[in-house]
Design a protein around this motif. Structure first.
Motif, PDB file in Angstrom:
ATOM      1  N   PRO A   1       0.828  -1.218   0.000  1.00 44.33           N
ATOM      2  CA  PRO A   1       0.000   0.000   0.000  1.00 44.33           C
ATOM      3  C   PRO A   1       0.856   1.260   0.000  1.00 44.33           C
ATOM      4  N   GLY A   2       0.437   2.250  -0.771  1.00 44.77           N
ATOM      5  CA  GLY A   2       1.175   3.494  -0.880  1.00 44.77           C
ATOM      6  C   GLY A   2       1.950   3.611  -2.171  1.00 44.77           C
ATOM      7  N   LEU A   3       2.180   2.476  -2.830  1.00 41.81           N
ATOM      8  CA  LEU A   3       2.902   2.481  -4.099  1.00 41.81           C
ATOM      9  C   LEU A   3       1.927   2.253  -5.243  1.00 41.81           C
ATOM     10  N   SER A   4       2.132   2.962  -6.347  1.00 43.16           N
ATOM     11  CA  SER A   4       1.262   2.810  -7.505  1.00 43.16           C
ATOM     12  C   SER A   4       2.026   2.577  -8.796  1.00 43.16           C
ATOM     13  N   ALA A   5       3.265   3.058  -8.878  1.00 47.07           N
ATOM     14  CA  ALA A   5       4.053   2.935 -10.104  1.00 47.07           C
ATOM     15  C   ALA A   5       4.674   1.543 -10.203  1.00 47.07           C
ATOM     16  N   PRO A   6       4.793   0.987 -11.414  1.00 45.91           N
ATOM     17  CA  PRO A   6       5.469  -0.313 -11.585  1.00 45.91           C
ATOM     18  C   PRO A   6       6.872  -0.285 -10.999  1.00 45.91           C
ATOM     19  N   LEU A   7       7.283  -1.409 -10.439  1.00 47.63           N
ATOM     20  CA  LEU A   7       8.617  -1.546  -9.865  1.00 47.63           C
ATOM     21  C   LEU A   7       9.522  -2.224 -10.879  1.00 47.63           C
ATOM     22  N   THR A   8      10.736  -1.709 -11.021  1.00 46.98           N
ATOM     23  CA  THR A   8      11.650  -2.236 -12.029  1.00 46.98           C
ATOM     24  C   THR A   8      13.055  -2.380 -11.457  1.00 46.98           C
ATOM     25  N   GLY A   9      13.748  -3.437 -11.874  1.00 42.84           N
ATOM     26  CA  GLY A   9      15.106  -3.655 -11.423  1.00 42.84           C
ATOM     27  C   GLY A   9      15.775  -4.750 -12.227  1.00 42.84           C
ATOM     28  N   PHE A  10      16.988  -5.103 -11.827  1.00 44.54           N
ATOM     29  CA  PHE A  10      17.738  -6.165 -12.490  1.00 44.54           C
ATOM     30  C   PHE A  10      17.965  -7.273 -11.477  1.00 44.54           C
TER      31      PHE A  10
END
Length: 248
Positions: free
Chosen positions: A135-144
């Motif tokens: 909760p609190g996050l809306s943007a896609p998460l990205t990483g390697f």
């Protein structure tokens, strides 16, 4: 003054994840806030009263050394009990779990995350993208991602995100013995990272907070004891460009 603990960078600093502490410090300073990084090396006591903590990745021997030190010292456990935010990457995720496999044996973890880590059938390596569950996050998460760990979440832990690209925490082979708990087998297959109490952990390198500014600001807000929405927005086109390129 916001104190940012960089925990065991001498053994958990293999993949450039020290950058997460730098991102937190810079995003604080760009808002006119004072912030400092407190480097805690192997053998040093871990202060339990810092505002936020960062742990990075490392190889098998480094993981074992880190786990032994953090268990014996107890400072990070006291910080978690006090609700202070902790951000752990890759080996840091495994070390904070109940147990992990390293150097051919099962090693006790710090126990801040209800998770166990065995071995994947094939190394997970490449871009990973997930839809945030926290909760609190809306943007896609990205990483390697670059790991051989098969991390299974127990009932007290929740995923950070649900994978839309890449492997995430585990593969199908490691899920054969999973039964019950609050995280179903189908959810385990899509799970990326772990959240429990004040701990947020992930397999995302990058560093993760440079690639996910919303997550960085959530940690910063928690370190300050304020709501995420109260932080002044930062206009950083270069970060937006980086995210757009990585999400492609």
């Amino acid at each position: 003054m916001i104190s940012i603990g960089l925990i065991l960078p001498d053994v958990l600093g293999t993949y450039g994840d020290d950058g997460n502490a730098l991102v937190l410090r810079q995003r604080a300073r760009m808002r006119g806030l004072e912030a400092e990084i407190v480097r805690v090396k192997l053998g040093d006591p871990v202060p339990s009263t810092l505002d936020v903590y960062c742990l990075g990745g490392g190889e098998d021997t480094a993981q074992i050394l880190a786990a032994e030190h953090l268990i014996a010292d107890g400072g990070l456990t006291r910080a978690a009990s006090a609700g202070r935010p902790i951000f752990a990457i890759c080996a840091g995720l495994q070390v904070l779990g109940e147990s992990f496999r390293a150097s051919g044996r099962v090693v006790d973890g710090v126990g801040l995350i209800d998770a166990t880590t065995a071995s994947l059938s094939k190394r997970a390596i490449g871009e990973v993208v997930s839809t945030p569950v926290l909760p609190g996050l809306s943007a896609p998460l990205t990483g390697f991602e670059n790991h051989m760990g098969a991390t299974i979440l127990g009932p007290d832990a929740s995923p950070l995100g649900s994978v839309t690209r890449g492997v995430g925490n585990t593969d199908l082979a490691a899920l054969g013995a999973v039964e019950g708990g609050s995280v179903s087998v189908s959810e385990q297959k899509l799970a990326e990272g772990a959240v429990q109490g004040s701990v947020i952990a992930t397999y995302m390198h990058g560093p993760a907070l440079a690639r996910n500014p919303e997550l960085a600001d959530l940690l910063l807000a928690r370190a300050m004891g304020v709501e995420l929405a109260s932080l002044a927005p930062l206009d950083l086109p270069v970060v937006d460009k980086l995210r757009a390129e990585r999400l492609r």
